[in-house]
Motif scaffolding. Structure first.
Motif, PDB file in Angstrom:
ATOM      1  N   HIS A 185      59.858  52.716 100.368  1.00 36.96           N
ATOM      2  CA  HIS A 185      59.300  51.888  99.293  1.00 36.96           C
ATOM      3  C   HIS A 185      59.091  52.697  98.013  1.00 36.96           C
ATOM      4  O   HIS A 185      59.282  52.185  96.906  1.00 36.96           O
ATOM      5  CB  HIS A 185      57.933  51.313  99.702  1.00 36.96           C
ATOM      6  N   ARG A 186      58.699  53.960  98.186  1.00 31.18           N
ATOM      7  CA  ARG A 186      58.336  54.765  97.011  1.00 31.18           C
ATOM      8  C   ARG A 186      59.547  55.127  96.157  1.00 31.18           C
ATOM      9  O   ARG A 186      59.389  55.716  95.090  1.00 31.18           O
ATOM     10  CB  ARG A 186      57.590  56.023  97.445  1.00 31.18           C
ATOM     11  N   PHE A 187      60.752  54.787  96.615  1.00 27.82           N
ATOM     12  CA  PHE A 187      61.952  55.008  95.819  1.00 27.82           C
ATOM     13  C   PHE A 187      62.440  53.713  95.157  1.00 27.82           C
ATOM     14  O   PHE A 187      63.567  53.655  94.669  1.00 27.82           O
ATOM     15  CB  PHE A 187      63.067  55.594  96.686  1.00 27.82           C
ATOM     16  N   SER A 188      61.596  52.695  95.149  1.00 27.90           N
ATOM     17  CA  SER A 188      61.990  51.391  94.585  1.00 27.90           C
ATOM     18  C   SER A 188      62.386  51.521  93.119  1.00 27.90           C
ATOM     19  O   SER A 188      61.812  52.340  92.385  1.00 27.90           O
ATOM     20  CB  SER A 188      60.826  50.398  94.715  1.00 27.90           C
ATOM     21  N   PRO A 189      63.343  50.654  92.692  1.00 30.17           N
ATOM     22  CA  PRO A 189      64.084  49.718  93.527  1.00 30.17           C
ATOM     23  C   PRO A 189      65.091  50.444  94.408  1.00 30.17           C
ATOM     24  O   PRO A 189      65.813  51.315  93.937  1.00 30.17           O
ATOM     25  CB  PRO A 189      64.781  48.802  92.524  1.00 30.17           C
ATOM     26  N   THR A 190      65.104  50.065  95.682  1.00 24.57           N
ATOM     27  CA  THR A 190      65.980  50.724  96.635  1.00 24.57           C
ATOM     28  C   THR A 190      66.942  49.705  97.228  1.00 24.57           C
ATOM     29  O   THR A 190      66.599  48.527  97.369  1.00 24.57           O
ATOM     30  CB  THR A 190      65.160  51.426  97.727  1.00 24.57           C
ATOM     31  N   LEU A 191      68.137  50.156  97.546  1.00 22.71           N
ATOM     32  CA  LEU A 191      69.187  49.242  98.002  1.00 22.71           C
ATOM     33  C   LEU A 191      70.208  49.995  98.814  1.00 22.71           C
ATOM     34  O   LEU A 191      70.220  51.220  98.835  1.00 22.71           O
ATOM     35  CB  LEU A 191      69.861  48.580  96.785  1.00 22.71           C
ATOM     36  N   PHE A 192      71.069  49.254  99.508  1.00 20.86           N
ATOM     37  CA  PHE A 192      72.226  49.879 100.124  1.00 20.86           C
ATOM     38  C   PHE A 192      73.436  48.985  99.948  1.00 20.86           C
ATOM     39  O   PHE A 192      73.313  47.793  99.666  1.00 20.86           O
ATOM     40  CB  PHE A 192      71.980  50.242 101.592  1.00 20.86           C
ATOM     41  N   VAL A 193      74.606  49.614 100.080  1.00 20.08           N
ATOM     42  CA  VAL A 193      75.867  48.947  99.775  1.00 20.08           C
ATOM     43  C   VAL A 193      76.781  49.006 100.995  1.00 20.08           C
ATOM     44  O   VAL A 193      76.934  50.064 101.615  1.00 20.08           O
ATOM     45  CB  VAL A 193      76.560  49.619  98.559  1.00 20.08           C
ATOM     46  N   LEU A 194      77.361  47.887 101.337  1.00 25.02           N
ATOM     47  CA  LEU A 194      78.379  47.826 102.377  1.00 25.02           C
ATOM     48  C   LEU A 194      79.742  47.655 101.731  1.00 25.02           C
ATOM     49  O   LEU A 194      79.840  47.068 100.666  1.00 25.02           O
ATOM     50  CB  LEU A 194      78.097  46.639 103.316  1.00 25.02           C
TER      51      LEU A 194
END
Length: 301
Positions: A172-181
């Protein structure tokens, strides 16, 4: 109360080696509100959510709920729900999609096989653009709502992007966080412009290492080691590098990173403490989260 993401950014906490570990992702579309533990606190039948959690435990499959960006009224479950299953191992990544009338059918899946990269003909092969999943579950951490939801909405409004909101991918502390497929690389502290660069690279089979947390197929030491080799060599081919071996245990590991052309490196990784203390999630007492520090990268003959 200050945001955990603000504290992490101000303290320059490193991103490498912080991605959630999942060889395979099973993502279930579930509109409406999500609770902190979304699989058992949403419009998904809690009994089904618990059964899915139990079936996936220890198999290398990570389950999360997804929904399209936008306003989330307390709506009813749709007639069918989209399912996205993706395996993220280098050279063996794939995405399968299906529409199910009842998520309970997913409990009968062979989760050990999915974790090992065998889809067994599940659904249909996905051939579209890379998929991006932005963590937006404010019930789990408010940073994900305050920082993640605007990013997801901006990506969706811009068009040309297959964007989803997701319940939880850690950090959470790296928000906004995401991943890509399809490759499973996670990112933190990014804006819409950076995400579009990441997606353009993924379309070409490449990886952007800026703001990258790591590839979810590997444990945290291997994530950091692979990114260190990319930084050293400039290699950006998504499937050019693999991690065939990780030896040791916390706080010291020796990670072998191999290139498709035959080159290899031994990467020494140590677990450090992210000082000074900071909240790992909003509302929690300050702590010292573990960080993955690459000590050396040695070419192997």
């Amino acid at each position: 109360m200050s945001l955990c993401a603000t504290a992490s950014l101000q303290l320059s906490e490193p991103l490498a080696g912080t991605a959630a570990t999942a060889r395979t992702w099973l993502l279930l579309e579930q509109p409406g509100p999500w609770g902190a533990n979304a699989l058992t606190s949403s419009h998904l039948d809690p009994a089904v959510g618990r059964a899915l959690e139990e079936a996936a435990a220890g198999t290398g499959v990570r389950i999360a709920l997804i929904r399209r960006p936008g306003r989330h009224a307390d709506c009813h479950t749709p007639a069918t729900q989209r399912v996205i299953v993706a395996h993220t191992a280098p050279g063996r990544s794939w995405i399968r999609t299906a529409a199910v009338p009842d998520p309970a059918v997913l409990t009968a899946l062979d989760f050990p096989a999915l974790g090992a990269g065998e889809h067994g003909g599940l659904g249909d092969a996905y051939q579209g653009d890379p998929l991006v999943f932005v963590c937006t579950n404010g019930k789990r951490d408010r940073c994900c709502a305050l920082l993640g939801r605007p990013l997801a909405a901006e990506l969706a409004a811009a068009g040309g992007v297959e964007a989803w909101e997701i319940t939880h991918i850690g950090g959470h502390r790296f928000s906004p966080t995401l991943f890509v497929l399809p490759y499973g690389y996670a990112y933190g502290r990014v804006g819409a412009h950076e995400v579009k660069e990441v997606l353009e690279a993924a379309r070409d089979g490449r990886v952007v290492t800026a703001d990258c947390r790591g590839r979810s197929a590997w444990e945290r030491p291997a994530q950091a080691a692979e990114l260190a080799v990319r930084e050293l060599t400039g290699e950006d081919g998504a499937d050019a590098l693999d991690v065939p071996r990780t030896e040791g245990a916390a706080p010291h590991w020796s990670v072998t990173v191999a290139h498709a052309d035959g080159r290899a490196w031994r990467v020494a990784v140590e677990q450090g403490a992210a000082e000074p203390p900071r909240p790992e999630s909003c509302g929690r007492a300050p702590g010292v989260p573990a960080r993955m520090d690459v000590v050396s990268v040695t070419p192997l003959s």
